[in-house]
Design a protein around this motif. Sequence first.
Motif, PDB file in Angstrom:
ATOM      1  N   LYS A 145       4.929   9.987   1.520  1.00 20.81           N
ATOM      2  CA  LYS A 145       5.472   8.707   2.145  1.00 20.81           C
ATOM      3  C   LYS A 145       5.955   8.918   3.426  1.00 20.81           C
ATOM      4  O   LYS A 145       6.513   7.612   3.701  1.00 20.81           O
ATOM      5  CB  LYS A 145       6.124   8.301   1.124  1.00 20.81           C
ATOM      6  CG  LYS A 145       5.429   6.913   0.206  1.00 20.81           C
ATOM      7  CD  LYS A 145       6.339   6.430  -0.950  1.00 20.81           C
ATOM      8  CE  LYS A 145       4.977   6.002  -2.186  1.00 20.81           C
ATOM      9  NZ  LYS A 145       5.888   5.882  -3.293  1.00 20.81           N
ATOM     10  N   PHE A 187       9.083  -2.973   1.464  1.00 20.53           N
ATOM     11  CA  PHE A 187       8.935  -1.386   0.888  1.00 20.53           C
ATOM     12  C   PHE A 187      10.496  -0.869  -0.662  1.00 20.53           C
ATOM     13  O   PHE A 187       9.728  -0.635  -0.761  1.00 20.53           O
ATOM     14  CB  PHE A 187       8.590  -0.629   2.112  1.00 20.53           C
ATOM     15  CG  PHE A 187       8.800   1.032   1.933  1.00 20.53           C
ATOM     16  CD1 PHE A 187       7.287   0.865   1.174  1.00 20.53           C
ATOM     17  CD2 PHE A 187       9.768   1.667   1.843  1.00 20.53           C
ATOM     18  CE1 PHE A 187       7.385   2.267   0.329  1.00 20.53           C
ATOM     19  CE2 PHE A 187       9.566   2.829   0.891  1.00 20.53           C
ATOM     20  CZ  PHE A 187       8.522   3.478   0.437  1.00 20.53           C
ATOM     21  N   TYR A 210       0.733  -1.199   0.376  1.00 20.67           N
ATOM     22  CA  TYR A 210      -0.009  -0.027   0.170  1.00 20.67           C
ATOM     23  C   TYR A 210       0.866   0.878   0.193  1.00 20.67           C
ATOM     24  O   TYR A 210       0.419   2.418  -0.605  1.00 20.67           O
ATOM     25  CB  TYR A 210      -1.048  -0.138   1.388  1.00 20.67           C
ATOM     26  CG  TYR A 210      -1.657   0.819   1.234  1.00 20.67           C
ATOM     27  CD1 TYR A 210      -2.854   0.975   0.744  1.00 20.67           C
ATOM     28  CD2 TYR A 210      -1.274   2.340   2.202  1.00 20.67           C
ATOM     29  CE1 TYR A 210      -3.982   2.782   0.182  1.00 20.67           C
ATOM     30  CE2 TYR A 210      -2.268   3.489   2.138  1.00 20.67           C
ATOM     31  CZ  TYR A 210      -2.939   3.298   1.627  1.00 20.67           C
ATOM     32  OH  TYR A 210      -3.924   4.810   1.944  1.00 20.67           O
ATOM     33  N   LEU A 211       1.565   1.432   0.725  1.00 17.89           N
ATOM     34  CA  LEU A 211       2.749   2.573   1.005  1.00 17.89           C
ATOM     35  C   LEU A 211       3.590   2.817  -0.798  1.00 17.89           C
ATOM     36  O   LEU A 211       3.645   4.044  -0.827  1.00 17.89           O
ATOM     37  CB  LEU A 211       3.700   1.522   2.085  1.00 17.89           C
ATOM     38  CG  LEU A 211       4.380   3.273   2.936  1.00 17.89           C
ATOM     39  CD1 LEU A 211       3.868   3.965   3.066  1.00 17.89           C
ATOM     40  CD2 LEU A 211       5.261   2.406   3.803  1.00 17.89           C
ATOM     41  N   SER A 212       3.541   1.616  -1.049  1.00 18.37           N
ATOM     42  CA  SER A 212       5.088   1.465  -1.923  1.00 18.37           C
ATOM     43  C   SER A 212       3.580   1.971  -3.081  1.00 18.37           C
ATOM     44  O   SER A 212       4.647   2.839  -4.413  1.00 18.37           O
ATOM     45  CB  SER A 212       5.950   0.572  -2.112  1.00 18.37           C
ATOM     46  OG  SER A 212       6.070   0.673  -3.878  1.00 18.37           O
ATOM     47  N   TRP A 229       4.747   8.487   6.675  1.00 15.63           N
ATOM     48  CA  TRP A 229       4.465   7.461   6.468  1.00 15.63           C
ATOM     49  C   TRP A 229       5.223   6.327   7.356  1.00 15.63           C
ATOM     50  O   TRP A 229       4.975   5.770   8.299  1.00 15.63           O
ATOM     51  CB  TRP A 229       3.835   6.135   5.500  1.00 15.63           C
ATOM     52  CG  TRP A 229       2.251   6.925   5.468  1.00 15.63           C
ATOM     53  CD1 TRP A 229       1.280   8.158   4.451  1.00 15.63           C
ATOM     54  CD2 TRP A 229       1.472   5.866   5.250  1.00 15.63           C
ATOM     55  NE1 TRP A 229       0.303   7.767   4.736  1.00 15.63           N
ATOM     56  CE2 TRP A 229      -0.500   7.072   4.564  1.00 15.63           C
ATOM     57  CE3 TRP A 229       0.600   4.826   6.045  1.00 15.63           C
ATOM     58  CZ2 TRP A 229      -1.270   6.073   5.050  1.00 15.63           C
ATOM     59  CZ3 TRP A 229      -0.366   3.985   5.968  1.00 15.63           C
ATOM     60  CH2 TRP A 229      -1.275   4.925   5.766  1.00 15.63           C
ATOM     61  N   LEU A 230       6.209   6.415   6.871  1.00 16.09           N
ATOM     62  CA  LEU A 230       7.575   5.620   7.820  1.00 16.09           C
ATOM     63  C   LEU A 230       7.612   6.151   8.358  1.00 16.09           C
ATOM     64  O   LEU A 230       8.154   5.317   9.604  1.00 16.09           O
ATOM     65  CB  LEU A 230       9.006   5.771   6.194  1.00 16.09           C
ATOM     66  CG  LEU A 230       8.840   5.835   4.795  1.00 16.09           C
ATOM     67  CD1 LEU A 230      10.064   5.401   3.857  1.00 16.09           C
ATOM     68  CD2 LEU A 230       9.020   3.719   4.674  1.00 16.09           C
ATOM     69  N   VAL A 237       0.666   5.022  -1.366  1.00 12.96           N
ATOM     70  CA  VAL A 237       0.472   6.476  -1.461  1.00 12.96           C
ATOM     71  C   VAL A 237       1.526   7.627  -2.229  1.00 12.96           C
ATOM     72  O   VAL A 237       2.569   7.095  -2.471  1.00 12.96           O
ATOM     73  CB  VAL A 237       1.525   6.422   0.534  1.00 12.96           C
ATOM     74  CG1 VAL A 237       1.848   7.290   0.981  1.00 12.96           C
ATOM     75  CG2 VAL A 237       0.532   5.402   1.293  1.00 12.96           C
TER      76      VAL A 237
END
Lengths: 364, 286
Positions: free
Chosen positions: B100, B173, B91-93, B103-104, B96
Amino acid sequence: MQDKPIIELRDVIKRFGSVQALNGINATIREGEFFSLLGPSGCGKTTLLRMIAGFEDPTDGAIVIDGKSMQGIPANRRPTNMVFQSYAIFPHLSVAENVAYGLKKKKLSKAEIAAEVDKALSMVDLAGYGRRAAHELSGGQRQRVALARALVMRPKVVLLDEPLSALDKKLREQMQVELRQLQQSIGITFILVTHDQEEALIMSDRIAVMFEGNIAQIDTPEGLYRRPVSKRVASFIGVMNFLDATATGQDGTGLSLDIPALGKVTVPPSHVPEGMAAASVQSIGVRPEMLTILFDGKDKAESETTGKVTGTSYYGDMTYYTVALNGVGAPVTVSMRNTAGRSVLPVGSPVRVGWGAESIVLFE
Amino acid sequence: MILGREARQGLTLISPTMIYALLLLAAPLLTVVTFSFWTQDYLTIDTTLTLNNYREAWTQPIYRILILRSLMVSLVVTLVTVLLAFPIAYYLSFHVTRRKALWLFMITIPFWTSYLLRVFLWKVILGYNGVLNSALTGLGIIDEPLTFLLYNINAVIITLAHAWAPFAILPIFVALEKIDRSLLEAAEDLGDGPVRRFFRVTLPLAMPGVIASILIVLIPTVGDFITPRLVGGTDGLMIANMIQIQFGKANNAPLGAALAVSSMVIVASISLVIYLAGKRFGGKTQ
């Protein structure tokens, strides 16, 4: 070439947020032709290609491929295949596995797949490279694998997104010729996106010149070069000398002009674009090779004027002279083929420049 | 000169770090290995070389049970952690696009408190009068507090999976970020729907990250002793607790060393198998 349309673009509009990338594109691409989308970066040509491929949806308008509207049809179910600018060779697969990637979904036996892969690889001169790993390939070979991977799917249309821009000059020129020959021999429609006007001229049957989300002109390479519809198209394709001109009259014999740098001339009706009014003519264009330096006193031309050489560029086969004509306006460029008995004229030499009415392009 | 100029320069540059690492890593390791071949003789150490400690470590059922339980716990923890971490990393990669980095940053929030505190927190959550039981009784879902929550293997697994999640998310990620997005478009262009594309392109290319996550979680959890000690009860004890006892209360450092070396060898072999399997599945990527 057949005239059956394979792709129709009807009022295609694309907006990214508040930015309008394409402002209503209309074009018909015929079956079996090599069609190029040519324009500077940011003109929307790649966006248009990606919409045909199905990676972007048009904000408005319709894309019809082979008689079917592509509305809501995802990229994996369109009869198009793409050669990506980065080639997008799967790094975890061998050359043969890359080419076979799309075939896995078609109901073919292992032997049939192997045969198809071999055929596609030999089509792009890579027979015997099947077992190589992706990272063992050179740039040119990657490009060929990407092409084989698209061709093996037998698409209705092959889409090429600046496929040659990453190659060095020599290889690029070789690939231009090869791609063109390959396209002609298999007869599949190719759509090429490029910013390189020379590449588009060499390879295409027809070219759409795009600026800022609009198609400025669609024509054959020759038509674009000889009859550009605007000064912008004219200066994008090759070199064009622009000269001020005033229309003095229009009758059955043609359109009469007064061009301070060249003299008075009547352009024949066949060379006047349809619907162009005499009063709207602001300037004319003439290509460097349509002007001739009359080296010898005996040389003759349809019309002639005088000037002075202000600069020279020697290209080996050609010499490009900049010549100030009649002392009026900016100097023009004249290209002359070099011959055995003639050396380049020194700067400052007075010259006679020959020209003809038929080489003149009118601009509003 | 055998070494080129650049090689010598490089060696000079890394040598302080290398000496430091050798002192702190190799020296203790060698000590432990040496100890494992000696014998404890009440207060003194008999330095005659012997394999008796290994014989005991590999034949006594108690040690076998503990090492198998440790392996089972760490494998389950790894499986749960990586399976939960993958969607988050994905999802993050892929989804988003803005913030970013934020989030990290948020993923690292658990690291702001000590490991010990986090384990204690789970004790508070899972305890007899803990958060979970109070909530469930308060809502009338249960009448009596649940007792299977704390002081068993489940509690160990839950706590470890939570503690190691960020370590699993980050390598996956990074691997996903490295995937050229035009490869995914190429797969789609060649006829793959999202699911096929995921299994034929995304997952094989993310495999180095997945393997890294698996190893990063698996290796330390086998040897964890704080979590089983605090939330594991008697059924949840693992091999590291036994090693600690041998070095401490039981006063049998050589046997503890033999157990440590044995579990190290077992974990190393399992890691090697996982690494090779992952390489095979991931294909010929570098």
